[in-house]
Scaffold this motif. Structure first.
Motif, PDB file in Angstrom:
ATOM      1  N   LEU A   9       8.114 -20.254 -18.933  1.00 31.42           N
ATOM      2  CA  LEU A   9       7.326 -21.468 -18.712  1.00 31.42           C
ATOM      3  C   LEU A   9       8.227 -22.681 -18.515  1.00 31.42           C
ATOM      4  O   LEU A   9       7.925 -23.567 -17.705  1.00 31.42           O
TER       5      LEU A   9
ATOM      6  N   GLY B 120      -1.089 -16.274 -27.072  1.00 33.38           N
ATOM      7  CA  GLY B 120      -2.280 -16.801 -26.419  1.00 33.38           C
ATOM      8  C   GLY B 120      -3.505 -16.735 -27.303  1.00 33.38           C
ATOM      9  O   GLY B 120      -3.406 -16.600 -28.519  1.00 33.38           O
TER      10      GLY B 120
ATOM     11  N   SER C 211       8.411 -18.583 -23.507  1.00 38.38           N
ATOM     12  CA  SER C 211       8.769 -20.002 -23.464  1.00 38.38           C
ATOM     13  C   SER C 211       9.805 -20.277 -22.388  1.00 38.38           C
ATOM     14  O   SER C 211       9.721 -21.288 -21.674  1.00 38.38           O
TER      15      SER C 211
ATOM     16  N   GLU D 181      -8.722 -15.443 -23.486  1.00 38.25           N
ATOM     17  CA  GLU D 181      -8.205 -16.187 -22.342  1.00 38.25           C
ATOM     18  C   GLU D 181      -8.175 -15.362 -21.048  1.00 38.25           C
ATOM     19  O   GLU D 181      -8.254 -15.917 -19.946  1.00 38.25           O
TER      20      GLU D 181
ATOM     21  N   SER E  36       7.091 -25.487 -10.438  1.00 38.14           N
ATOM     22  CA  SER E  36       5.704 -25.934 -10.607  1.00 38.14           C
ATOM     23  C   SER E  36       5.233 -26.760  -9.409  1.00 38.14           C
ATOM     24  O   SER E  36       4.068 -26.657  -9.002  1.00 38.14           O
TER      25      SER E  36
ATOM     26  N   ARG F  82       8.248 -24.964 -15.181  1.00 42.75           N
ATOM     27  CA  ARG F  82       8.095 -26.418 -15.258  1.00 42.75           C
ATOM     28  C   ARG F  82       9.230 -27.145 -14.557  1.00 42.75           C
ATOM     29  O   ARG F  82       9.012 -28.103 -13.820  1.00 42.75           O
TER      30      ARG F  82
ATOM     31  N   ASP G 253       0.710 -30.352 -16.100  1.00 39.63           N
ATOM     32  CA  ASP G 253       0.619 -29.480 -17.274  1.00 39.63           C
ATOM     33  C   ASP G 253      -0.359 -28.329 -17.065  1.00 39.63           C
ATOM     34  O   ASP G 253      -0.213 -27.259 -17.671  1.00 39.63           O
ATOM     35  N   ARG G 254      -1.331 -28.544 -16.204  1.00 40.44           N
ATOM     36  CA  ARG G 254      -2.309 -27.479 -15.973  1.00 40.44           C
ATOM     37  C   ARG G 254      -1.655 -26.267 -15.316  1.00 40.44           C
ATOM     38  O   ARG G 254      -2.026 -25.115 -15.610  1.00 40.44           O
TER      39      ARG G 254
ATOM     40  N   ALA H 273       0.904 -19.743 -18.190  1.00 45.44           N
ATOM     41  CA  ALA H 273       1.066 -18.993 -19.436  1.00 45.44           C
ATOM     42  C   ALA H 273       0.011 -17.901 -19.544  1.00 45.44           C
ATOM     43  O   ALA H 273       0.301 -16.762 -19.941  1.00 45.44           O
ATOM     44  N   ILE H 274      -1.232 -18.229 -19.166  1.00 52.56           N
ATOM     45  CA  ILE H 274      -2.315 -17.241 -19.211  1.00 52.56           C
ATOM     46  C   ILE H 274      -2.076 -16.129 -18.205  1.00 52.56           C
ATOM     47  O   ILE H 274      -2.239 -14.941 -18.509  1.00 52.56           O
TER      48      ILE H 274
ATOM     49  N   GLU I 228      -0.055 -24.456 -18.194  1.00 53.34           N
ATOM     50  CA  GLU I 228      -1.039 -23.823 -19.063  1.00 53.34           C
ATOM     51  C   GLU I 228      -1.633 -22.580 -18.403  1.00 53.34           C
ATOM     52  O   GLU I 228      -1.772 -21.522 -19.041  1.00 53.34           O
ATOM     53  N   GLU I 229      -1.994 -22.701 -17.127  1.00 57.92           N
ATOM     54  CA  GLU I 229      -2.542 -21.553 -16.409  1.00 57.92           C
ATOM     55  C   GLU I 229      -1.470 -20.495 -16.196  1.00 57.92           C
ATOM     56  O   GLU I 229      -1.755 -19.294 -16.255  1.00 57.92           O
TER      57      GLU I 229
END
Length: 204
Positions: free
Chosen positions: A155, A61, A152, A65, A163, A159, A27-28, A34-35, A31-32
């Motif tokens: 991401l 966001g 979305s 961030e 990833s 995923r 998940d990290r 997305a940033i 999350e990263e």
């Protein structure tokens, strides 16, 4: 795995393996990602249209961030890779054929085509380039409700398909190690992107 040109490549089994088995989704990475994606889009918009003020919050966001130096370095490197994409006139013409309010199916078809025969940082930038162009169009055409959908979709694609590869590179910071060959991978990405958009135009 690297090909004859030194590009990191992943065969179909590895691409599919990103969704299960030993390649447990981190998940990290998402999350990263997305940033980094939001930072990339904002920097591109600031360059293309300085009068348009877009914040991370506008893209789903948080306010601060993008202040992390780590993320700034990653975004800067992705922007360097993107320079070659920006100079490709055919690519810029073809990308204009993808509408900001395109369906998720259309987006995913183009994204999969970009990575159809391998993964490298240039192709990741091509994916971000697609997202940026669609988000910019959405902003200029007042399709604000679509923006978070586009993010979305990116991401979700990361995923489900890339990833594990990003994790194998040491996370998003892995792009910092590709400095010596960013021009090569970006050219490959441009070719892949053109192929993807041509494919979409023929099959829609």
């Amino acid at each position: 795995m690297a090909d004859a040109h030194g590009n990191d490549r992943t065969d179909e089994r590895e691409l599919q393996g990103a969704t299960g088995g030993e390649d447990v989704i981190d998940d990290r990475i998402i999350e990263e990602g997305a940033i980094v994606l939001r930072g990339y889009v904002i920097e591109r918009i600031n360059t293309a249209d300085p009068a348009m003020h877009v914040s991370p919050m506008d893209l789903g966001g948080t306010a601060n961030e993008a202040d992390d130096p780590h993320f700034k370095e990653v975004v800067d490197q992705l922007l360097k890779i993107a320079e070659e994409l920006n100079r490709n006139a055919e690519l810029q013409h073809l990308i204009n054929t993808v509408q900001a309010n395109c369906a998720q199916e259309v987006f995913m078809t183009v994204a999969k085509s970009i990575f159809s025969d391998g993964i490298n940082w240039g192709r990741v930038v091509a994916l971000f380039h697609l997202a940026y162009q669609l988000i910019y169009k959405a902003l200029t055409q007042n399709h604000f409700e679509i923006i978070k959908n586009i993010i979305s979709w990116v991401l979700q694609f990361i995923r489900e398909h890339i990833s594990a590869w990003i994790r194998q590179q040491g996370g998003w910071a892995g792009v910092m190690h590709s400095v010596s060959r960013w021009r090569t991978v970006s050219i490959v990405a441009a070719v892949a992107f053109i192929t993807a958009v041509v494919y979409w135009r023929r099959t829609r």
